[in-house]
Scaffold this motif. Sequence first.
Motif, short mmCIF file in Angstrom:
data_model
loop_
_atom_site.label_atom_id
_atom_site.label_comp_id
_atom_site.label_asym_id
_atom_site.label_seq_id
_atom_site.Cartn_x
_atom_site.Cartn_y
_atom_site.Cartn_z
N LYS A 1 0.83 -1.21 0.00
CA LYS A 1 0.00 0.00 0.00
C LYS A 1 0.87 1.25 0.00
CE LYS A 1 -3.94 2.02 2.38
NZ LYS A 1 -4.96 1.83 3.41
N ASP B 1 -7.70 -0.10 -1.58
CA ASP B 1 -8.64 -0.91 -0.80
C ASP B 1 -9.60 -1.66 -1.71
OD1 ASP B 1 -7.41 -0.08 1.54
OD2 ASP B 1 -8.85 1.56 1.88
N ASP C 1 -5.84 5.70 -1.77
CA ASP C 1 -6.20 4.65 -0.81
C ASP C 1 -7.48 3.92 -1.20
OD1 ASP C 1 -3.98 5.08 0.76
OD2 ASP C 1 -5.02 6.39 2.19
#
Length: 175
Positions: free
Chosen positions: A79, A93, A89
Amino acid sequence: MDTKISSMGAYAAGAKFVSRRMRTEKEVIKHLLDLGFAEDEALEAVHSLKSDGYINDEEYAVLFLVNAFQKGRSFNRAKRELNMLGVDDFSIDDAFYRLETEEHHSVSITGRIILSEEERANEVMLKLLEKSGYSISDKVPRKVYDRVARNLSGKGYNSGIIYKVCNKINQDNTF
């Protein structure tokens, strides 16, 4: 320079750049700016490349995570690396969710999907032990134990996972 010609040159340069391998939007913009194109030209070219399907940060994130997991890296490290490449993000995700729900990604040596941090760390530990000539049931010297812990740390696993995985190793406490 004519704006239309300039933006087409930026589009062609961007298309050439993404033809070699997948790139993120941020990577393409930086590349075009490094080539000397104006920021508005670079942004317009990237917008066109995205609308034509040549740039897709969401798909890039999925493939990046699959590759990172196959290399035994943690989700946190992957990440962080994706964030540095300009992927947001939400896209990361979403990519992880897609990996959880689709069974065609991230296959381990045993042929099954590995998404659990602890399972991936276990695989890394077992590979390192095997490479050093030991198995999980052998008494392992401290230096091999330390090597496993350092390797897991380098792959981005948190200390809780490292502690759990390394506690499975049968240490030889005689030095």
